[in-house]
Design a protein around this motif. Structure first.
Motif, PDB file in Angstrom:
ATOM      1  N   THR A   1       0.806  -1.228   0.000  1.00 14.97           N
ATOM      2  CA  THR A   1       0.000   0.000   0.000  1.00 14.97           C
ATOM      3  C   THR A   1       0.835   1.274   0.000  1.00 14.97           C
ATOM      4  OG1 THR A   1      -0.102   0.005   2.428  1.00 14.97           O
ATOM      5  CG2 THR A   1      -1.840  -1.198   1.248  1.00 14.97           C
ATOM      6  N   ASN A   2       2.157   1.162  -0.150  1.00 15.99           N
ATOM      7  CA  ASN A   2       3.025   2.342  -0.041  1.00 15.99           C
ATOM      8  C   ASN A   2       2.602   3.486  -0.956  1.00 15.99           C
ATOM      9  OD1 ASN A   2       4.500   1.028   1.857  1.00 15.99           O
ATOM     10  ND2 ASN A   2       6.364   0.847   0.663  1.00 15.99           N
ATOM     11  N   GLU A   3       2.258   3.174  -2.208  1.00 16.72           N
ATOM     12  CA  GLU A   3       1.919   4.218  -3.167  1.00 16.72           C
ATOM     13  C   GLU A   3       0.632   4.946  -2.800  1.00 16.72           C
ATOM     14  OE1 GLU A   3       1.812   2.514  -7.020  1.00 16.72           O
ATOM     15  OE2 GLU A   3       3.971   2.075  -7.094  1.00 16.72           O
TER      16      GLU A   3
ATOM     17  N   VAL B   1       1.078  11.053  -1.472  1.00 18.43           N
ATOM     18  CA  VAL B   1       0.796  11.605  -2.793  1.00 18.43           C
ATOM     19  C   VAL B   1       1.389  13.004  -2.857  1.00 18.43           C
ATOM     20  CG1 VAL B   1      -0.985  12.308  -4.433  1.00 18.43           C
ATOM     21  CG2 VAL B   1      -1.313  10.242  -3.048  1.00 18.43           C
TER      22      VAL B   1
END
Length: 428
Positions: A144-146, A150
């Motif tokens: 889930t890093n991305e 943001v």
């Protein structure tokens, strides 16, 4: 408490203070000496004294400034260390996996006590995917890093569910990007075990499936025959046949519901079963007698040595176990074939068995037939009533007695179901 940027600027602050004090000293001390005495020799001696005074004064000033800021830094570091210790203590007391990993390298920076108990103490300097997952050599496809950062800005927490490949348990995860003490953004994950909830959801789905497929069949037959008899004049002989069908379907539905409730009661039982020392021979003969009302359909026999020791168990549960095994043998055996109940001693245990001459079970399915709601998918078996709960209940009863259950079978020739239970110690 001083933050990291303040600590970095401390040398610059000390240098600026020193420059201001030194500049003012040089500017005003020379003018003061010139106004007090014009003799060159005296001015030289006074300048030397002034120089020594300057060295002593500035040394004292630097000592005071450095000590002040170093003390502030130490206090800040101690407070930060104390705060970190408090958070670690809290995280270690939570029954959830809590870890922190670098967003770029996936290196684990922190793992709480609960996580260490599950995944081991060898985690420092390793990647999260190689410690927290089984056989994973690269970043997980579901990472889930991305989603957490943001445009360089941390995003709201991301909540998701997954089944861990090391523990086999289901977890609800809360992931969020946080600022680490060195200023970088890292991922913190808190994972709560939701396996029981998942089991209940699966049970609900299985129950809906059982109701829609298995329970509807006897209910349809019962409603159909009773409605026909209410709306039509039926001769007594036909009434008896219809009532017999309704009775058999009612018995089938009652068995289905009873097995389901008993299975749930065993799985959720908060207290241990009452254990006694029942006679295996008596249990076998009682079960055989229960199904001997129609000897033309199946021939039931009991084979049990007279010196067989008693077992450690709950008589009621063991009776139900045997009833389910014999009922299963009758369902899947042609009429007129033999069903044998027996037992023998094996070391410190007693092995109970039920043998039939029925359809048999393929070798690759011998373990799966003990799973809840599992039924072998072929036409012959689907025509026989049941929802796949009887053998699942047998397995739960055996587990509650610290025993073992298995089946040996040959397709087309029959099956033998074995139950191994601990025997009571006998005097020698």
């Amino acid at each position: 408490m001083h933050t990291l940027p303040d600590n970095v600027n401390i040398p610059l602050k000390i240098a600026l203070i020193y420059a201001v004090v030194a500049g003012l000293w040089i500017l005003f001390s020379d003018e003061l000496l010139a106004s007090l005495n014009a003799d060159p020799a005296t001015l030289i001696r006074l300048s030397i004294i002034k120089g020594w005074l300057f060295v002593i004064f500035t040394a004292a000033m630097l000592y005071w400034l450095i000590r002040r800021y170093v003390t502030a830094m130490l206090l800040g570091d101690n407070a930060l260390h104390h705060q970190f210790t408090q958070l670690t203590t809290i995280f270690d007391s939570v029954n959830a996996i809590i870890y922190v990993a670098d967003l770029a390298t996936h290196e684990i920076l922190f793992l709480n006590r609960f996580g260490i108990e599950l995944f081991g103490n060898d985690w420092q300097g390793k990647h999260c995917y190689e410690v927290l997952q089984a056989g994973q050599a690269d970043a997980c496809s579901f990472c889930t890093n991305e989603l957490l950062v943001v445009g360089g800005a941390p995003q709201p927490p991301y909540i998701w569910e997954f089944q861990n490949t090391v523990t086999g348990r289901w977890y609800q995860c809360i992931d969020r990007a946080i600022r680490w003490p060195d200023g970088r953004l890292v991922r913190m994950e808190i994972a709560f075990d939701i396996s029981e909830r998942k089991d209940m959801e699966q049970l609900k789905d299985e129950m809906v499936s059982a109701v829609s497929h298995e329970m509807r069949t006897p209910l349809t037959a019962m409603l159909g025959y009773t409605e026909f008899m209410l709306d039509n004049e039926v001769p007594p002989a036909e009434q008896k046949e219809y009532l017999r069908t309704v009775y058999l379907e009612t018995e089938r539905l009652n068995e289905l519901i009873g097995n389901f409730l008993d299975l749930q009661r065993l799985k959720l039982r908060p207290e241990p079963l009452y254990m006694a020392h029942p006679s295996v021979e008596l249990l076998l003969r009682e079960a055989a007698t229960l199904f001997s009302a129609n000897p033309l359909k199946h021939k039931l026999a009991v084979e049990c040595p007279p010196d067989l020791p008693h077992v450690v168990g709950n008589a009621g549960q063991l009776h139900q176990l045997l009833v389910n095994l014999v009922s299963n043998a009758i369902k899947y055996s042609p009429e007129g074939t033999a069903i044998t109940l027996g037992a023998h001693r094996e070391g410190g245990n007693v092995v109970i068995w039920v043998r039939d001459e029925g359809m048999g079970v393929p070798a690759e399915l011998c373990d799966k037939i003990f799973e809840r709601f599992y039924r072998i998918d072929n036409t012959d078996r689907r025509m026989i009533g049941g929802a796949g709960l009887g053998l699942a209940l047998v397995r739960e009863i055996v587990a509650a007695h610290k025993g073992r259950v298995w089946v040996e079978s040959t397709v087309g020739k029959g099956s033998t179901f074995y139950v191994e239970l601990p025997a009571i110690a006998t005097e020698t």
